[in-house]
Design a protein around this motif. Structure first.
Motif, PDB file in Angstrom:
ATOM      1  N   THR A 231       0.787  -1.232   0.000  1.00  0.00           N
ATOM      2  CA  THR A 231       0.000   0.000   0.000  1.00  0.00           C
ATOM      3  C   THR A 231       0.823   1.287   0.000  1.00  0.00           C
ATOM      4  OG1 THR A 231      -0.160  -0.099   2.409  1.00  0.00           O
ATOM      5  CG2 THR A 231      -1.971  -1.100   1.142  1.00  0.00           C
ATOM      6  N   ALA A 232       2.107   1.189   0.316  1.00  0.00           N
ATOM      7  CA  ALA A 232       2.943   2.397   0.390  1.00  0.00           C
ATOM      8  C   ALA A 232       3.068   3.049  -0.982  1.00  0.00           C
ATOM      9  CB  ALA A 232       4.323   2.037   0.941  1.00  0.00           C
ATOM     10  N   LYS A 233       2.961   4.356  -0.992  1.00  0.00           N
ATOM     11  CA  LYS A 233       3.026   5.118  -2.240  1.00  0.00           C
ATOM     12  C   LYS A 233       4.473   5.185  -2.738  1.00  0.00           C
ATOM     13  CE  LYS A 233       1.910   9.551  -4.243  1.00  0.00           C
ATOM     14  NZ  LYS A 233       2.031  10.964  -3.987  1.00  0.00           N
ATOM     15  N   ALA A 234       4.646   4.861  -4.023  1.00  0.00           N
ATOM     16  CA  ALA A 234       5.971   4.894  -4.647  1.00  0.00           C
ATOM     17  C   ALA A 234       6.272   6.281  -5.183  1.00  0.00           C
ATOM     18  CB  ALA A 234       6.033   3.880  -5.789  1.00  0.00           C
ATOM     19  N   THR A 235       7.547   6.566  -5.383  1.00  0.00           N
ATOM     20  CA  THR A 235       7.954   7.828  -5.998  1.00  0.00           C
ATOM     21  C   THR A 235       7.321   7.937  -7.376  1.00  0.00           C
ATOM     22  OG1 THR A 235      10.050   7.665  -4.836  1.00  0.00           O
ATOM     23  CG2 THR A 235       9.948   9.219  -6.658  1.00  0.00           C
ATOM     24  N   ASP A 236       7.403   6.858  -8.142  1.00  0.00           N
ATOM     25  CA  ASP A 236       6.798   6.786  -9.474  1.00  0.00           C
ATOM     26  C   ASP A 236       5.652   5.777  -9.411  1.00  0.00           C
ATOM     27  OD1 ASP A 236       6.090   6.482 -12.124  1.00  0.00           O
ATOM     28  OD2 ASP A 236       8.062   5.797 -12.797  1.00  0.00           O
ATOM     29  N   PRO A 237       4.404   6.234  -9.484  1.00  0.00           N
ATOM     30  CA  PRO A 237       3.252   5.330  -9.345  1.00  0.00           C
ATOM     31  C   PRO A 237       3.237   4.196 -10.379  1.00  0.00           C
ATOM     32  CG  PRO A 237       2.535   7.628  -9.380  1.00  0.00           C
ATOM     33  CD  PRO A 237       4.000   7.625  -9.682  1.00  0.00           C
ATOM     34  N   LYS A 238       3.894   4.385 -11.527  1.00  0.00           N
ATOM     35  CA  LYS A 238       3.914   3.341 -12.557  1.00  0.00           C
ATOM     36  C   LYS A 238       4.685   2.099 -12.108  1.00  0.00           C
ATOM     37  CE  LYS A 238       4.784   6.797 -15.461  1.00  0.00           C
ATOM     38  NZ  LYS A 238       5.560   7.456 -16.442  1.00  0.00           N
ATOM     39  N   VAL A 239       5.518   2.245 -11.095  1.00  0.00           N
ATOM     40  CA  VAL A 239       6.303   1.118 -10.583  1.00  0.00           C
ATOM     41  C   VAL A 239       5.392   0.063  -9.960  1.00  0.00           C
ATOM     42  CG1 VAL A 239       7.912   0.481  -8.733  1.00  0.00           C
ATOM     43  CG2 VAL A 239       8.421   2.422 -10.216  1.00  0.00           C
ATOM     44  N   LYS A 240       4.330   0.498  -9.334  1.00  0.00           N
ATOM     45  CA  LYS A 240       3.450  -0.424  -8.618  1.00  0.00           C
ATOM     46  C   LYS A 240       2.447  -1.050  -9.594  1.00  0.00           C
ATOM     47  CE  LYS A 240       2.914  -0.383  -4.460  1.00  0.00           C
ATOM     48  NZ  LYS A 240       2.653  -0.112  -3.081  1.00  0.00           N
ATOM     49  N   ASP A 241       2.970  -1.930 -10.446  1.00  0.00           N
ATOM     50  CA  ASP A 241       2.136  -2.636 -11.399  1.00  0.00           C
ATOM     51  C   ASP A 241       1.840  -4.049 -10.890  1.00  0.00           C
ATOM     52  OD1 ASP A 241       4.527  -3.987 -11.783  1.00  0.00           O
ATOM     53  OD2 ASP A 241       4.861  -3.241 -13.819  1.00  0.00           O
ATOM     54  N   ALA A 242       1.195  -4.870 -11.722  1.00  0.00           N
ATOM     55  CA  ALA A 242       0.816  -6.226 -11.311  1.00  0.00           C
ATOM     56  C   ALA A 242       2.044  -7.075 -10.984  1.00  0.00           C
ATOM     57  CB  ALA A 242      -0.014  -6.887 -12.408  1.00  0.00           C
ATOM     58  N   LYS A 243       3.129  -6.928 -11.733  1.00  0.00           N
ATOM     59  CA  LYS A 243       4.349  -7.708 -11.487  1.00  0.00           C
ATOM     60  C   LYS A 243       4.959  -7.321 -10.135  1.00  0.00           C
ATOM     61  CE  LYS A 243       7.645 -10.520 -12.736  1.00  0.00           C
ATOM     62  NZ  LYS A 243       7.452 -11.944 -12.699  1.00  0.00           N
ATOM     63  N   PHE A 244       4.958  -6.028  -9.838  1.00  0.00           N
ATOM     64  CA  PHE A 244       5.454  -5.571  -8.528  1.00  0.00           C
ATOM     65  C   PHE A 244       4.640  -6.218  -7.408  1.00  0.00           C
ATOM     66  CE2 PHE A 244       5.413  -2.932  -4.787  1.00  0.00           C
ATOM     67  CZ  PHE A 244       6.742  -2.576  -4.606  1.00  0.00           C
ATOM     68  N   ASP A 245       3.323  -6.192  -7.564  1.00  0.00           N
ATOM     69  CA  ASP A 245       2.460  -6.774  -6.540  1.00  0.00           C
ATOM     70  C   ASP A 245       2.720  -8.270  -6.375  1.00  0.00           C
ATOM     71  OD1 ASP A 245       1.298  -4.347  -5.916  1.00  0.00           O
ATOM     72  OD2 ASP A 245      -0.480  -4.674  -7.157  1.00  0.00           O
ATOM     73  N   GLN A 246       2.949  -8.985  -7.480  1.00  0.00           N
ATOM     74  CA  GLN A 246       3.249 -10.420  -7.401  1.00  0.00           C
ATOM     75  C   GLN A 246       4.542 -10.650  -6.612  1.00  0.00           C
ATOM     76  OE1 GLN A 246       3.396 -11.544 -11.525  1.00  0.00           O
ATOM     77  NE2 GLN A 246       1.282 -12.277 -11.546  1.00  0.00           N
ATOM     78  N   MET A 247       5.560  -9.847  -6.915  1.00  0.00           N
ATOM     79  CA  MET A 247       6.829  -9.989  -6.203  1.00  0.00           C
ATOM     80  C   MET A 247       6.658  -9.651  -4.718  1.00  0.00           C
ATOM     81  SD  MET A 247       9.739  -8.514  -8.705  1.00  0.00           S
ATOM     82  CE  MET A 247      10.230  -9.368 -10.184  1.00  0.00           C
ATOM     83  N   ALA A 248       5.894  -8.609  -4.438  1.00  0.00           N
ATOM     84  CA  ALA A 248       5.667  -8.204  -3.047  1.00  0.00           C
ATOM     85  C   ALA A 248       4.914  -9.297  -2.287  1.00  0.00           C
ATOM     86  CB  ALA A 248       4.901  -6.885  -2.997  1.00  0.00           C
ATOM     87  N   ILE A 249       3.935  -9.894  -2.920  1.00  0.00           N
ATOM     88  CA  ILE A 249       3.169 -10.969  -2.280  1.00  0.00           C
ATOM     89  C   ILE A 249       4.075 -12.184  -2.041  1.00  0.00           C
ATOM     90  CG2 ILE A 249       1.303 -12.650  -2.665  1.00  0.00           C
ATOM     91  CD1 ILE A 249      -0.232 -10.254  -4.033  1.00  0.00           C
ATOM     92  N   GLY A 250       4.918 -12.503  -3.008  1.00  0.00           N
ATOM     93  CA  GLY A 250       5.877 -13.594  -2.833  1.00  0.00           C
ATOM     94  C   GLY A 250       6.841 -13.304  -1.686  1.00  0.00           C
ATOM     95  N   TYR A 251       7.303 -12.088  -1.620  1.00  0.00           N
ATOM     96  CA  TYR A 251       8.190 -11.669  -0.533  1.00  0.00           C
ATOM     97  C   TYR A 251       7.495 -11.837   0.817  1.00  0.00           C
ATOM     98  CZ  TYR A 251      10.577  -8.484   2.666  1.00  0.00           C
ATOM     99  OH  TYR A 251      11.195  -7.948   3.763  1.00  0.00           O
ATOM    100  N   LEU A 252       6.249 -11.360   0.905  1.00  0.00           N
ATOM    101  CA  LEU A 252       5.502 -11.446   2.166  1.00  0.00           C
ATOM    102  C   LEU A 252       5.234 -12.902   2.547  1.00  0.00           C
ATOM    103  CD1 LEU A 252       3.042  -8.466   1.636  1.00  0.00           C
ATOM    104  CD2 LEU A 252       4.982  -8.554   3.220  1.00  0.00           C
ATOM    105  N   GLU A 253       4.934 -13.742   1.560  1.00  0.00           N
ATOM    106  CA  GLU A 253       4.721 -15.161   1.841  1.00  0.00           C
ATOM    107  C   GLU A 253       6.018 -15.796   2.355  1.00  0.00           C
ATOM    108  OE1 GLU A 253       3.246 -18.915   2.422  1.00  0.00           O
ATOM    109  OE2 GLU A 253       2.193 -16.997   2.294  1.00  0.00           O
ATOM    110  N   SER A 254       7.145 -15.384   1.805  1.00  0.00           N
ATOM    111  CA  SER A 254       8.435 -15.895   2.282  1.00  0.00           C
ATOM    112  C   SER A 254       8.696 -15.462   3.721  1.00  0.00           C
ATOM    113  CB  SER A 254       9.567 -15.402   1.380  1.00  0.00           C
ATOM    114  OG  SER A 254       9.399 -15.912   0.077  1.00  0.00           O
ATOM    115  N   LEU A 255       8.305 -14.241   4.058  1.00  0.00           N
ATOM    116  CA  LEU A 255       8.422 -13.789   5.449  1.00  0.00           C
ATOM    117  C   LEU A 255       7.525 -14.617   6.365  1.00  0.00           C
ATOM    118  CD1 LEU A 255       8.497  -9.870   5.476  1.00  0.00           C
ATOM    119  CD2 LEU A 255      10.296 -11.422   6.200  1.00  0.00           C
ATOM    120  N   ARG A 256       6.318 -14.920   5.876  1.00  0.00           N
ATOM    121  CA  ARG A 256       5.393 -15.745   6.671  1.00  0.00           C
ATOM    122  C   ARG A 256       6.004 -17.122   6.908  1.00  0.00           C
ATOM    123  NH1 ARG A 256       1.486 -19.359   6.712  1.00  0.00           N
ATOM    124  NH2 ARG A 256       1.518 -19.896   4.523  1.00  0.00           N
TER     125      ARG A 256
END
Length: 141
Positions: free
Chosen positions: A74-99
């Motif tokens: 949910t954190a706002k990026a410097t460039d909003p275009k960075v937060k695309d579907a691929k970014f979200d997939q990587m972030a979700i994978g990262y969070l699952e790895s933390l879990r």
């Protein structure tokens, strides 16, 4: 006499002005995206990964960072275009790895840490390569 004082005053002013501009040019920009919430979070995430690495090296318990790092979605990026579907997939994978880091026996935590590290590296290779050199300091051999 007045002319000489005026000339000296002007020369001192010019020299001081040039030195000040020279100092401004040599001051490095440490955090060009310092105000973006995502950039601030990433710096905290780096420190948390350092702490995890040190805990693993000392064979100490690792505290959970999952709740804190969920803000990556949910954190706002410097460039909003960075937060695309691929970014979200990587972030979700990262969070699952933390879990996953929070689960299972301690003996598996180092391999789980390496997966978390690989998510950081892969995402930065795609979106923001600047910190990669620093991120490599987090690697465990």
């Amino acid at each position: 006499m007045l002319k000489n004082c005026l000339v000296i005053f002007l020369l001192v002013g010019i020299v001081f002005s040039c030195k000040q501009k020279e100092q401004e040019k040599t001051t490095p920009v440490l955090y060009p995206n310092q105000d973006a919430p995502l950039a601030l979070l990433m710096r905290e995430m780096y420190l948390d990964m350092e702490e995890m690495k040190m805990s693993l090296e000392k064979k100490e318990d690792i505290k959970s960072y999952l709740e804190k790092h969920k803000a990556i979605l949910t954190a706002k990026a410097t460039d909003p275009k960075v937060k695309d579907a691929k970014f979200d997939q990587m972030a979700i994978g990262y969070l699952e790895s933390l879990r996953q880091m929070d689960l299972g026996p301690y003996e598996l935590k180092e391999s789980k840490y390496k997966i978390i590290y690989s998510y950081c590296l892969a995402c930065h290779e795609k979106y923001c390569p600047g910190p990669i050199k620093k991120i490599t300091n987090l690697q465990i051999d």
